[in-house]
Design a protein around this motif. Structure first.
Motif, short mmCIF file in Angstrom:
data_model
loop_
_atom_site.label_atom_id
_atom_site.label_comp_id
_atom_site.label_asym_id
_atom_site.label_seq_id
_atom_site.Cartn_x
_atom_site.Cartn_y
_atom_site.Cartn_z
N UNK A 1 0.85 -1.17 0.00
CA UNK A 1 0.00 0.00 0.00
C UNK A 1 0.89 1.24 0.00
N UNK A 2 0.59 2.16 -0.85
CA UNK A 2 1.38 3.38 -1.01
C UNK A 2 0.85 4.47 -0.08
N UNK A 3 1.70 4.91 0.86
CA UNK A 3 1.32 6.03 1.73
C UNK A 3 1.92 7.33 1.23
N UNK A 4 3.22 7.34 0.94
CA UNK A 4 3.86 8.52 0.37
C UNK A 4 5.19 8.13 -0.27
N UNK A 5 5.66 9.01 -1.14
CA UNK A 5 6.95 8.84 -1.83
C UNK A 5 7.73 10.13 -1.64
N UNK A 6 8.99 10.02 -1.24
CA UNK A 6 9.86 11.18 -1.11
C UNK A 6 11.02 11.01 -2.09
N UNK A 7 11.25 12.01 -2.93
CA UNK A 7 12.36 11.98 -3.87
C UNK A 7 13.17 13.26 -3.75
#
Length: 61
Positions: A1-7
């Motif tokens: 499950x995707x909660x957030x992505x930081x790049x």
């Protein structure tokens, strides 16, 4: 499950960018769902869209 992505410093993302699926403001239309992970409850968006003008680097992502 995707909660957030930081790049950060990845292709066209020089500065840190956070893409989050968590709801910030609850609205009446309830376009989100609730999940429980351990003892924490999260309200997540059902859908999300990335958009931008032409030649803004979306093909690099």
């Amino acid at each position: 499950m995707l909660l957030d992505i930081e790049v950060k410093n990845l292709k066209s993302f020089k500065n840190e960018t956070i893409f989050s699926m968590e709801v910030e403001n609850i609205t009446e239309n309830r376009n989100f769902f609730e999940v429980e992970i351990g003892k924490e409850k999260f309200q997540l968006l059902k859908t999300a869209v990335l958009f931008g003008g032409n030649s803004n680097g979306f093909m690099l992502f």
